[in-house]
Design an enzyme around this catalytic site. Structure first.
Site, PDB file in Angstrom:
ATOM      1  N   ARG A   1      11.783  -1.744  10.751  1.00 27.07           N
ATOM      2  CA  ARG A   1      10.792  -1.356  11.758  1.00 27.07           C
ATOM      3  C   ARG A   1      10.699  -2.432  12.823  1.00 27.07           C
ATOM      4  O   ARG A   1      10.703  -3.616  12.499  1.00 27.07           O
ATOM      5  CB  ARG A   1       9.411  -1.201  11.088  1.00 27.07           C
ATOM      6  CG  ARG A   1       9.233   0.115  10.375  1.00 27.07           C
ATOM      7  CD  ARG A   1       8.009   0.159   9.504  1.00 27.07           C
ATOM      8  NE  ARG A   1       6.797  -0.385  10.072  1.00 27.07           N
ATOM      9  CZ  ARG A   1       5.584  -0.301   9.487  1.00 27.07           C
ATOM     10  NH1 ARG A   1       5.461   0.343   8.334  1.00 27.07           N
ATOM     11  NH2 ARG A   1       4.532  -0.824  10.043  1.00 27.07           N
TER      12      ARG A   1
ATOM     13  N   ARG B   1       0.457  -8.774  13.754  1.00 29.73           N
ATOM     14  CA  ARG B   1      -0.207  -7.839  12.841  1.00 29.73           C
ATOM     15  C   ARG B   1      -1.122  -8.571  11.868  1.00 29.73           C
ATOM     16  O   ARG B   1      -2.202  -8.087  11.551  1.00 29.73           O
ATOM     17  CB  ARG B   1       0.841  -7.025  12.067  1.00 29.73           C
ATOM     18  CG  ARG B   1       1.498  -5.979  12.940  1.00 29.73           C
ATOM     19  CD  ARG B   1       2.791  -5.510  12.348  1.00 29.73           C
ATOM     20  NE  ARG B   1       2.613  -4.693  11.172  1.00 29.73           N
ATOM     21  CZ  ARG B   1       3.534  -4.538  10.220  1.00 29.73           C
ATOM     22  NH1 ARG B   1       4.696  -5.175  10.300  1.00 29.73           N
ATOM     23  NH2 ARG B   1       3.307  -3.742   9.215  1.00 29.73           N
TER      24      ARG B   1
ATOM     25  N   ARG C   1      -8.931   1.070   9.547  1.00 28.13           N
ATOM     26  CA  ARG C   1      -8.450  -0.280   9.827  1.00 28.13           C
ATOM     27  C   ARG C   1      -9.471  -1.091  10.615  1.00 28.13           C
ATOM     28  O   ARG C   1      -9.221  -2.255  10.918  1.00 28.13           O
ATOM     29  CB  ARG C   1      -7.162  -0.196  10.640  1.00 28.13           C
ATOM     30  CG  ARG C   1      -5.910  -0.486   9.809  1.00 28.13           C
ATOM     31  CD  ARG C   1      -4.749  -0.414  10.746  1.00 28.13           C
ATOM     32  NE  ARG C   1      -3.569  -1.072  10.311  1.00 28.13           N
ATOM     33  CZ  ARG C   1      -2.545  -0.478   9.727  1.00 28.13           C
ATOM     34  NH1 ARG C   1      -2.616   0.794   9.408  1.00 28.13           N
ATOM     35  NH2 ARG C   1      -1.458  -1.164   9.447  1.00 28.13           N
TER      36      ARG C   1
ATOM     37  N   ARG D   1      11.735  -5.834   4.562  1.00 26.43           N
ATOM     38  CA  ARG D   1      11.503  -4.400   4.350  1.00 26.43           C
ATOM     39  C   ARG D   1      12.480  -3.545   5.174  1.00 26.43           C
ATOM     40  O   ARG D   1      12.757  -3.836   6.337  1.00 26.43           O
ATOM     41  CB  ARG D   1      10.063  -4.067   4.756  1.00 26.43           C
ATOM     42  CG  ARG D   1       9.737  -2.597   4.618  1.00 26.43           C
ATOM     43  CD  ARG D   1       8.277  -2.354   4.552  1.00 26.43           C
ATOM     44  NE  ARG D   1       7.588  -2.622   5.802  1.00 26.43           N
ATOM     45  CZ  ARG D   1       6.275  -2.447   5.958  1.00 26.43           C
ATOM     46  NH1 ARG D   1       5.529  -2.028   4.953  1.00 26.43           N
ATOM     47  NH2 ARG D   1       5.713  -2.696   7.122  1.00 26.43           N
TER      48      ARG D   1
ATOM     49  N   LYS E   1       0.833  -1.212   0.000  1.00 24.53           N
ATOM     50  CA  LYS E   1       0.000   0.000   0.000  1.00 24.53           C
ATOM     51  C   LYS E   1       0.865   1.258   0.000  1.00 24.53           C
ATOM     52  O   LYS E   1       0.662   2.157  -0.796  1.00 24.53           O
ATOM     53  CB  LYS E   1      -0.944   0.018   1.228  1.00 24.53           C
ATOM     54  CG  LYS E   1      -1.896  -1.158   1.305  1.00 24.53           C
ATOM     55  CD  LYS E   1      -2.915  -0.999   2.429  1.00 24.53           C
ATOM     56  CE  LYS E   1      -2.315  -0.980   3.828  1.00 24.53           C
ATOM     57  NZ  LYS E   1      -1.672  -2.246   4.239  1.00 24.53           N
TER      58      LYS E   1
HETATM   59  P1  AMP Z   1       1.373   0.876   9.009  1.00 22.57           P
HETATM   60  O1  AMP Z   1       2.556   1.722   8.756  1.00 22.57           O
HETATM   61  O2  AMP Z   1       0.162   1.288   8.224  1.00 22.57           O
HETATM   62  O3  AMP Z   1       1.674  -0.616   8.877  1.00 22.57           O
HETATM   63  O4  AMP Z   1       0.959   1.105  10.546  1.00 22.57           O
HETATM   64  C1  AMP Z   1       1.861   0.761  11.580  1.00 22.57           C
HETATM   65  C2  AMP Z   1       1.126   0.650  12.884  1.00 22.57           C
HETATM   66  O5  AMP Z   1       0.523   1.909  13.221  1.00 22.57           O
HETATM   67  C3  AMP Z   1      -0.025  -0.347  12.916  1.00 22.57           C
HETATM   68  O6  AMP Z   1       0.397  -1.679  13.148  1.00 22.57           O
HETATM   69  C4  AMP Z   1      -0.838   0.207  14.084  1.00 22.57           C
HETATM   70  O7  AMP Z   1      -0.217  -0.090  15.318  1.00 22.57           O
HETATM   71  C5  AMP Z   1      -0.713   1.711  13.881  1.00 22.57           C
HETATM   72  N1  AMP Z   1      -1.796   2.222  13.012  1.00 22.57           N
HETATM   73  C6  AMP Z   1      -1.654   2.793  11.792  1.00 22.57           C
HETATM   74  N2  AMP Z   1      -2.846   3.152  11.293  1.00 22.57           N
HETATM   75  C7  AMP Z   1      -3.769   2.794  12.212  1.00 22.57           C
HETATM   76  C8  AMP Z   1      -5.186   2.881  12.281  1.00 22.57           C
HETATM   77  N3  AMP Z   1      -5.906   3.401  11.270  1.00 22.57           N
HETATM   78  N4  AMP Z   1      -5.808   2.413  13.392  1.00 22.57           N
HETATM   79  C9  AMP Z   1      -5.107   1.877  14.402  1.00 22.57           C
HETATM   80  N5  AMP Z   1      -3.776   1.748  14.412  1.00 22.57           N
HETATM   81  C10 AMP Z   1      -3.096   2.208  13.327  1.00 22.57           C
END
Ligand code: AMP
Length: 216
Positions: free
Chosen positions: A160, A171, A88, A127, A13
């Protein structure tokens, strides 16, 4: 053009959204990137978010919705945007729908980037991200020219904490429990388009780019 990207972590994404946002002159809005910026800056919000993120759990809905509410009001969101990593959960999707209605607008499409679990795990574990500019690399599929150094800005690349095996497993479980239902939720509203994301990155990009052209 107002687009939501759906799909499991590792579907690509963020990688696709960065390039599409540039090509179509719209904003790339990633709640994950915004939360990581808060952590880096040491803010109260960052402190609250860190334990959730590092363990592979979601931050509470109100926190994510609050961030988006402020972000959508910024000038660069006026031309349109790709929401990457938001919503999410179904409550987040409902709050987004309400928020957009209040702003007199609505989403154009929810695009589901579909990828198998095998591909996802391989992508997430390799990654690497630039600490400075956020550019995404992969140790074998898309390495930086010098290991550990960003091609674009010379910043240090890192893994990360939530791309470690235990957090990846968590996750993916959270995705199945809380996020996967959104695919049906958007299908029920006639907003869903599915795009294959476990093929070559360029092929997925081509399909997305054609879809964006139609939505323009
Ligand atoms: P991402 O970079 O999109 O994989 O997001 C990394 C982490 O940020 C996720 O595993 C969640 O802990 C948190 N996070 C990001 N977006 C959301 C969301 N819309 N709702 C809840 N937690 C989020």
């Amino acid at each position: 053009m107002k687009i939501v990207f759906l799909g499991p972590p590792g579907a690509g994404k963020g990688t696709q959204a960065v390039d599409l946002a540039l090509e179509f002159g719209i904003a790339h809005i990633s709640t994950g990137d915004m939360l990581r910026a808060e952590i880096k800056a040491g803010t109260e919000l960052g402190k609250l978010a860190q334990s959730y993120i590092d363990a592979g759990n979601l931050v509470p809905d109100e926190v994510a919705v609050d961030i988006i509410r402020h972000r959508l009001k910024k000038d660069d969101a006026k031309n349109g945007y790709i929401l990457d990593g938001f919503p999410r959960t179904v409550p987040q999707a409902e709050m987004l729908e309400e928020m957009l209605k209040d702003m007199g607008t609505a989403l154009d499409r929810a695009i589901y980037l579909e990828a198998s679990e095998e591909v996802i795990i391989e992508r997430l574990s390799g990654r690497r991200i630039c600490r400075e500019c956020g550019k995404i690399y992969h140790t074998t599929n898309m390495p930086s020219r010098s290991p550990g150094i960003c091609d674009l800005c010379g910043g240090e690349t890192y893994q990360r904490p939530d791309d470690q095996p235990d957090a990846i497993r968590q996750r993916l479980q959270v995705y199945q429990e809380k996020t996967a239902d959104l695919i049906q939720w958007y299908a029920d509203r006639d907003l869903l388009t599915t795009v294959a994301a476990d093929i070559a990155r360029e092929d997925t990009y081509k399909e997305l780019s054609e879809l964006f052209e139609q939505l323009k």
